[in-house]
Design a protein around this motif. Structure first.
Motif, PDB file in Angstrom:
ATOM      1  N   UNK A   1       0.834  -1.209   0.000  1.00 26.98           N
ATOM      2  CA  UNK A   1       0.000   0.000   0.000  1.00 26.98           C
ATOM      3  C   UNK A   1       0.863   1.251   0.000  1.00 26.98           C
ATOM      4  N   UNK A   2       1.931   1.246   0.786  1.00 26.10           N
ATOM      5  CA  UNK A   2       2.801   2.420   0.868  1.00 26.10           C
ATOM      6  C   UNK A   2       3.450   2.725  -0.478  1.00 26.10           C
ATOM      7  N   UNK A   3       3.749   1.678  -1.241  1.00 24.73           N
ATOM      8  CA  UNK A   3       4.319   1.886  -2.574  1.00 24.73           C
ATOM      9  C   UNK A   3       3.280   2.451  -3.544  1.00 24.73           C
ATOM     10  N   UNK A   4       2.036   2.047  -3.365  1.00 19.31           N
ATOM     11  CA  UNK A   4       0.979   2.408  -4.322  1.00 19.31           C
ATOM     12  C   UNK A   4       0.338   3.749  -4.017  1.00 19.31           C
ATOM     13  N   UNK A   5       0.268   4.118  -2.742  1.00 21.52           N
ATOM     14  CA  UNK A   5      -0.485   5.310  -2.343  1.00 21.52           C
ATOM     15  C   UNK A   5       0.454   6.437  -1.908  1.00 21.52           C
ATOM     16  N   UNK A   6       0.497   7.535  -2.631  1.00 19.66           N
ATOM     17  CA  UNK A   6       1.336   8.662  -2.209  1.00 19.66           C
ATOM     18  C   UNK A   6       0.872   9.292  -0.899  1.00 19.66           C
ATOM     19  N   UNK A   7      -0.360   9.015  -0.478  1.00 17.90           N
ATOM     20  CA  UNK A   7      -0.868   9.570   0.780  1.00 17.90           C
ATOM     21  C   UNK A   7      -0.296   8.860   1.997  1.00 17.90           C
ATOM     22  N   UNK A   8       0.343   7.720   1.804  1.00 17.85           N
ATOM     23  CA  UNK A   8       0.925   6.988   2.930  1.00 17.85           C
ATOM     24  C   UNK A   8       2.373   7.420   3.107  1.00 17.85           C
ATOM     25  N   UNK A   9       2.625   8.097   4.208  1.00 16.49           N
ATOM     26  CA  UNK A   9       3.985   8.535   4.479  1.00 16.49           C
ATOM     27  C   UNK A   9       4.838   7.446   5.088  1.00 16.49           C
ATOM     28  N   UNK A  10       4.236   6.659   5.984  1.00 21.71           N
ATOM     29  CA  UNK A  10       4.992   5.590   6.640  1.00 21.71           C
ATOM     30  C   UNK A  10       4.014   4.571   7.184  1.00 21.71           C
ATOM     31  N   UNK A  11       4.432   3.292   7.208  1.00 21.14           N
ATOM     32  CA  UNK A  11       3.733   2.249   7.947  1.00 21.14           C
ATOM     33  C   UNK A  11       4.712   1.679   8.962  1.00 21.14           C
ATOM     34  N   UNK A  12       4.199   1.294  10.134  1.00 17.92           N
ATOM     35  CA  UNK A  12       5.090   0.790  11.181  1.00 17.92           C
ATOM     36  C   UNK A  12       4.284  -0.047  12.168  1.00 17.92           C
ATOM     37  N   UNK A  13       4.935  -0.997  12.798  1.00 15.97           N
ATOM     38  CA  UNK A  13       4.265  -1.785  13.809  1.00 15.97           C
ATOM     39  C   UNK A  13       4.810  -3.186  13.919  1.00 15.97           C
ATOM     40  N   UNK A  14       4.084  -4.004  14.684  1.00 19.36           N
ATOM     41  CA  UNK A  14       4.433  -5.398  14.921  1.00 19.36           C
ATOM     42  C   UNK A  14       3.211  -6.098  15.486  1.00 19.36           C
TER      43      UNK A  14
END
Length: 456
Positions: free
Chosen positions: A361-374
């Motif tokens: 999703x982060x690669x596809x959507x310019x609105x996503x600045x960062x994803x993080x978690x576990x």
């Protein structure tokens, strides 16, 4: 009567939902809200990873309510344990021992890191934080408490002052003795760092400077969420929590790990701090310990701090400390999590399903600045401008753009957890892969709407 996820709401349930809404608007005062601007959703029924609203719509619960229904809704083993306990002993004063509380304490102590083998039960997370700080102050004879700006520790008087996020500000009093500092957050670094290693080193240098300038002889405790929850699920860089542990030891300060949201499997281990092989002096918990079925929280206490009160009374308590119904729910919850490998499920699906899906999703959507978690504990940072990292909603507020996304999620059958400019992926730990993938697919679709607001 058992509930099946395919059965529609009956006319009686729909009528009951309508009455619930009308009475809510007449009589219920809601938290964190301007009362006359509210249109609360009625939850009529729940099962597993799903809830039904007052109009009969079935929604996949990607919020776990307030990130607390870790075992999903209406787990039959926990419901049965509460029913059985109610038939045997509904309540008892906390000065008396009872089997439910004793077993709950044993199970929690078995899971906590280090020598945190003594358990003081509270009604929830905020009063767990209040009592942990009280214990630290009495143990050390010092008053100040250090906490991070991007944090949430509860809504009671001291807990909300220890909190860093903007909900603190209308309730902020200097005599609470709280001092805030910047914890590591590379995406929005305060330290001009380029790498996690730099962020870790500079954040620890900043914390040590704060300790020195505030006066170590005045500081009772440092309190940190092992992985901050509502504030953004910023997983600390390797070495940071060990560095905090070392600074606390060096300066004679009590280290309190707040595991209210991140504990009991949420981060893919029993406690988030287990990812970092660090043992605090005190650990607060709530939420997932009963999956929210009956309110319960607590403080796990090291032997050193326990010894302070071995011959000296601890000046604190609660009428419902270790309430039998809550304790029975905790015993059943922990056993169900173990028997059904829920912590392992959260870790496995987090790694194999959530992480790669969010990366795509982060690669596809310019609105996503960062994803993080576990585990089942992820944040998606949404921005208007990827270059400047301007958030899709201001810090401390929402925005029309975020409200549009939330509405779009609900219309597609997904109940999201949103805070400021972020969507959090925090479903029950025992969600199955199929439901998890379906929820992520809805988010992927909805982020097309966010992309339309990206500038540049």
């Amino acid at each position: 009567m058992s509930i099946t996820t395919d059965s529609p709401l009956t006319e009686a349930e729909l009528a009951s939902a309508k009455r619930a809404y009308e009475l809510d608007r007449k009589h219920v005062f809601h938290s964190w809200s301007a009362q006359e601007q509210l249109k609360p959703m009625v939850i009529t029924r729940a099962e597993g990873s799903y809830v039904w609203d007052g109009e009969g719509n079935k929604l996949l619960d990607f919020s776990s309510q307030l990130v607390n229904t870790n075992i999903g809704h209406q787990h039959p083993k926990v419901v049965a344990a509460i029913q059985e306990q109610a038939g045997k002993l509904c309540t008892v004063a906390p000065q008396h021992a009872n089997d439910a509380r004793s077993e709950a304490a044993r199970l929690v102590a078995e899971l906590t890191p280090g020598d945190l083998n003594r358990i003081f039960f509270t009604n929830g997370g905020a009063d767990a934080v209040e009592h942990a700080i009280r214990m630290a102050r009495l143990h050390t004879g010092k008053y100040k408490v250090l906490s991070a700006y991007r944090s949430y520790h509860g809504g009671t008087a001291l807990a909300v002052n220890v909190t860093g996020d903007p909900r603190r500000i209308p309730n902020d009093y200097g005599n609470a003795g709280t001092v805030h500092f910047h914890a590591p957050f590379l995406y929005r670094t305060q330290f001009h760092s380029a790498t996690e290693a730099e962020e870790c080193q500079r954040a620890l240098e900043h914390l040590e400077t704060a300790i020195q300038l505030e006066g170590a002889s005045n500081i009772a405790a440092i309190i940190l969420e092992s992985i901050p929850g509502t504030a953004g699920i910023m997983v600390p860089p390797p070495g940071y929590l060990q560095g905090v542990r070392d600074l606390a030891t060096k300066y004679g300060i009590i280290y309190i790990a707040d595991e209210v949201m991140s504990g009991f499997g949420r981060a893919g281990k029993w406690f988030a701090i287990d990812h970092f092989d660090v043992a605090p002096d005190l650990l607060t918990f709530a939420k997932g310990v009963t999956s929210g079925y009956v309110p319960l929280g607590g403080v796990a206490i090291s032997e050193e701090i326990y010894s302070t009160f071995a011959q000296r009374p601890y000046p604190g308590g609660l009428t419902y400390s270790g309430h039998p119904l809550a304790s029975a729910a905790a015993v059943a919850t922990i056993n169900a999590m173990r028997d059904e490998s829920m912590v392992e499920n959260a870790a496995s699906l987090g790694e194999s399903v959530v992480a790669p899906a969010l990366a795509r999703m982060a690669e596809r959507h310019p609105s996503i600045g960062e994803v993080r978690g576990t585990g089942m504990f992820w944040a998606i940072e949404l921005v208007k401008n990827p270059a400047t990292r301007e958030p899709l909603a201001p810090y401390g507020a929402s925005s029309p753009e975020m409200n549009e996304l939330i509405g779009a999620c609900k219309s597609r059958g997904l109940l999201p957890f949103a805070n400021f400019n972020r969507i959090h992926v925090v479903p029950p730990l025992n969600i199955n892969a199929e439901d998890l993938q379906a929820g992520l697919a809805i988010l992927d679709e909805v982020f097309d709407l966010a992309d339309a607001h990206v500038e540049g």
